[in-house]
Design an enzyme around this catalytic site. Structure first.
Site, PDB file in Angstrom:
ATOM      1  N   LYS A  35      72.257  55.249 -21.316  1.00  0.00           N
ATOM      2  CA  LYS A  35      71.241  54.773 -20.354  1.00  0.00           C
ATOM      3  C   LYS A  35      71.044  53.272 -20.532  1.00  0.00           C
ATOM      4  O   LYS A  35      71.360  52.700 -21.590  1.00  0.00           O
ATOM      5  CB  LYS A  35      69.909  55.502 -20.530  1.00  0.00           C
ATOM      6  CG  LYS A  35      69.226  55.359 -21.914  1.00  0.00           C
ATOM      7  CD  LYS A  35      68.374  54.107 -22.103  1.00  0.00           C
ATOM      8  CE  LYS A  35      67.772  54.036 -23.501  1.00  0.00           C
ATOM      9  NZ  LYS A  35      67.262  52.718 -23.892  1.00  0.00           N
ATOM     10  N   PRO A 119      77.841  52.256 -28.703  1.00  0.00           N
ATOM     11  CA  PRO A 119      77.401  51.533 -29.906  1.00  0.00           C
ATOM     12  C   PRO A 119      76.254  52.244 -30.622  1.00  0.00           C
ATOM     13  O   PRO A 119      75.450  52.932 -29.991  1.00  0.00           O
ATOM     14  CB  PRO A 119      76.941  50.171 -29.360  1.00  0.00           C
ATOM     15  CG  PRO A 119      76.752  50.353 -27.904  1.00  0.00           C
ATOM     16  CD  PRO A 119      77.599  51.503 -27.467  1.00  0.00           C
ATOM     17  N   GLY A 123      70.649  50.305 -28.126  1.00  0.00           N
ATOM     18  CA  GLY A 123      69.691  50.269 -27.017  1.00  0.00           C
ATOM     19  C   GLY A 123      70.187  51.024 -25.799  1.00  0.00           C
ATOM     20  O   GLY A 123      69.592  50.965 -24.726  1.00  0.00           O
ATOM     21  N   LEU A 124      71.305  51.773 -25.983  1.00  0.00           N
ATOM     22  CA  LEU A 124      71.848  52.541 -24.862  1.00  0.00           C
ATOM     23  C   LEU A 124      71.505  54.026 -24.979  1.00  0.00           C
ATOM     24  O   LEU A 124      71.994  54.852 -24.210  1.00  0.00           O
ATOM     25  CB  LEU A 124      73.376  52.383 -24.784  1.00  0.00           C
ATOM     26  CG  LEU A 124      73.891  50.957 -24.536  1.00  0.00           C
ATOM     27  CD1 LEU A 124      75.417  50.927 -24.588  1.00  0.00           C
ATOM     28  CD2 LEU A 124      73.413  50.427 -23.177  1.00  0.00           C
ATOM     29  N   GLY A 125      70.686  54.368 -25.952  1.00  0.00           N
ATOM     30  CA  GLY A 125      70.230  55.755 -26.119  1.00  0.00           C
ATOM     31  C   GLY A 125      71.310  56.694 -26.634  1.00  0.00           C
ATOM     32  O   GLY A 125      71.212  57.909 -26.417  1.00  0.00           O
ATOM     33  N   SER A 128      70.107  59.612 -28.845  1.00  0.00           N
ATOM     34  CA  SER A 128      69.239  60.500 -28.066  1.00  0.00           C
ATOM     35  C   SER A 128      70.065  61.338 -27.097  1.00  0.00           C
ATOM     36  O   SER A 128      69.869  62.548 -26.954  1.00  0.00           O
ATOM     37  CB  SER A 128      68.222  59.680 -27.275  1.00  0.00           C
ATOM     38  OG  SER A 128      67.509  58.832 -28.140  1.00  0.00           O
ATOM     39  N   ASP A 161      63.254  58.848 -26.561  1.00  0.00           N
ATOM     40  CA  ASP A 161      64.289  58.596 -25.556  1.00  0.00           C
ATOM     41  C   ASP A 161      65.104  59.838 -25.193  1.00  0.00           C
ATOM     42  O   ASP A 161      66.057  59.729 -24.433  1.00  0.00           O
ATOM     43  CB  ASP A 161      65.276  57.548 -26.094  1.00  0.00           C
ATOM     44  CG  ASP A 161      64.845  56.132 -25.770  1.00  0.00           C
ATOM     45  OD1 ASP A 161      63.792  55.970 -25.134  1.00  0.00           O
ATOM     46  OD2 ASP A 161      65.574  55.201 -26.154  1.00  0.00           O
TER      47      ASP A 161
HETATM   48  O1  C5P Z   1      60.755  58.166 -30.808  1.00  0.00           O
HETATM   49  P1  C5P Z   1      61.781  57.432 -31.557  1.00  0.00           P
HETATM   50  O2  C5P Z   1      62.354  58.207 -32.712  1.00  0.00           O
HETATM   51  O3  C5P Z   1      62.834  56.838 -30.715  1.00  0.00           O
HETATM   52  O4  C5P Z   1      61.030  56.191 -32.205  1.00  0.00           O
HETATM   53  C1  C5P Z   1      61.535  55.460 -33.291  1.00  0.00           C
HETATM   54  C2  C5P Z   1      60.448  54.533 -33.780  1.00  0.00           C
HETATM   55  O5  C5P Z   1      60.215  53.501 -32.810  1.00  0.00           O
HETATM   56  C3  C5P Z   1      59.092  55.175 -34.001  1.00  0.00           C
HETATM   57  O6  C5P Z   1      58.962  55.722 -35.280  1.00  0.00           O
HETATM   58  C4  C5P Z   1      58.135  54.034 -33.783  1.00  0.00           C
HETATM   59  O7  C5P Z   1      58.073  53.228 -34.941  1.00  0.00           O
HETATM   60  C5  C5P Z   1      58.835  53.225 -32.712  1.00  0.00           C
HETATM   61  N1  C5P Z   1      58.349  53.523 -31.361  1.00  0.00           N
HETATM   62  C6  C5P Z   1      57.122  53.036 -30.946  1.00  0.00           C
HETATM   63  N2  C5P Z   1      56.679  53.302 -29.672  1.00  0.00           N
HETATM   64  C7  C5P Z   1      57.431  54.015 -28.818  1.00  0.00           C
HETATM   65  C8  C5P Z   1      58.689  54.518 -29.205  1.00  0.00           C
HETATM   66  C9  C5P Z   1      59.124  54.261 -30.493  1.00  0.00           C
HETATM   67  O8  C5P Z   1      56.419  52.360 -31.703  1.00  0.00           O
HETATM   68  N3  C5P Z   1      56.976  54.219 -27.580  1.00  0.00           N
END
Ligand code: C5P
Length: 370
Positions: A35, A119, A123-125, A128, A161
């Protein structure tokens, strides 16, 4: 519901595959697409440690490939030739399988093989998307379905994500990014994805954002870039009231809403006529990715990649998520190919690709059952 509905079961195929499954348990193979973020607004840090977000996700054709097989035994095994991909319980694929097997009360050893091309920390998910691809493949391998609500719950539990990949196409992301809403399916647009060999930590980027916002109200955004001194605007804001997080979030919401009303009513926005495609209309509403404000100063080479894309003719260029991938949208395949070649010549890995509509996303999702 949405995911299930896109694979209407053919009873003849199901009977045949059930027989094959029982006799040799061949893997299910799926494509795990990437993404990009078309704008991203970061709001206030929440009590749970996450940040409120507004973003528009768009799936693209770049992908990894995932094979999922359920064999006799127990446990979860991850195979991947890329040493940067964790093979233990910290892998997002591992986490979704653990939750899905418990929810389905299923037994067996789940073997996941990841052919990594996207990669890592780009940042391309990628991670996820791999997890959601594994989840959907697992259902098919087990011949059991989770409810749409369970799939969304598991996805959101594993990461912010993930849920977008249960929808595909153009998707509005709110909350911490995990609350998703499908937006109208838009025609494909050519794009170039540059993936500099830099891994950006998302939690660190959020922490940098908090530090910037804390250090002098809206920080760098309101400071003179040349002198570092306060501009008259920042002085005024410092003494009065700064645009709060909610104002900035509302502005993003208004941009998306005005774009949606233009793209659904058929009435040209602002009387200036519509751009070539509704997707280009959206980026022209002035949406931005807030992460650029903290990631570019730390990695100036990424800002340079963005300006190279713009100089190569991109209609819009931006960091994706917290980076390090930077993408550009182009009018033609030819222009995208030329721009990707220019970037590679300058030493930055880059690929020309297209955005993927929701229908295409699901059509290309399943590679093979056997
Ligand atoms: O949800 P995810 O595992 O992708 O998030 C990784 C980290 O990025 C979280 O532990 C948090 O520190 C940060 N994050 C955040 N706010 C979001 C998404 C992620 O602070 N909306």
């Amino acid at each position: 519901m949405l995911v299930k509905g896109l694979f209407p079961p053919n009873p003849r195929i199901l009977r045949l595959s059930a027989f094959v499954f029982k006799s040799d348990r061949m893997p299910v193979t799926v494509n795990s697409f990437a993404k990009i973020n078309l704008g991203l607004r970061i709001g206030a840090a929440r009590p749970d440690g996450f940040h409120e977000l507004r973003t528009v996700y768009q799936t693209i054709a770049l992908h990894d490939t995932i094979h999922v097989q359920v064999v006799r035994g127990s446990g979860i095994e991850i195979r991947c030739a890329d040493s940067r991909v964790p093979k233990d319980g910290t892998n997002t694929c591992y986490k979704v399988v653990e939750l899905a097997m418990a929810t389905l009360r299923s037994k067996g050893r789940v073997v996941i093989e990841i052919e990594k091309r996207l990669p890592v920390q780009g940042g391309l998910g990628g991670a996820s998307s791999n997890a959601v691809a594994t989840l959907v493949a697992l259902e098919r391998a087990l011949k059991k379905s989770l409810s749409a609500a369970d799939k969304l719950r598991i996805a959101a539990e594993v990461g912010s994500d993930l849920p977008l990949f249960l929808v595909g196409g153009t998707v509005l992301g709110i909350g911490r990014g995990e609350e998703v809403c499908p937006l109208p399916d838009l025609p494909s647009v050519q794009c170039v994805v540059a993936s500099p060999e830099i891994g950006v930590s998302t939690p660190q980027a959020f922490a940098d954002w908090d530090a910037m916002m804390g250090a002098g109200e809206a920080g760098a955004e309101f400071r003179s870039s040349r002198t570092g001194e306060d501009t008259p605007r920042s002085i005024a804001y410092g003494k009065l009231t700064l645009p709060g997080n909610s104002d900035r979030m509302n502005k993003f919401g208004r941009s998306v809403a005005s774009w949606l009303s233009g793209s659904t009513s058929g009435v040209p926005a602002g009387g200036r006529g519509r751009a070539e495609t509704p997707l280009l209309d959206l980026v022209r509403t002035g949406i931005e990715n807030d992460f650029e404000k903290v990631v570019f100063p730390k990695y100036p080479e990424l800002r340079e990649v963005k300006s190279l894309l713009e100089r190569a003719g991109a209609i819009y260029a931006s960091l994706s998520g917290s980076g390090s991938a930077v993408y550009g949208l182009f009018r033609s395949q030819e222009a995208a190919r030329k721009a990707a070649a220019r970037l590679r010549k300058a030493g930055t890995p880059a690929q020309a690709t297209t955005t993927l509509k929701r229908q295409q996303y699901w059509k290309k999702f399943l590679v093979s059952r056997f």
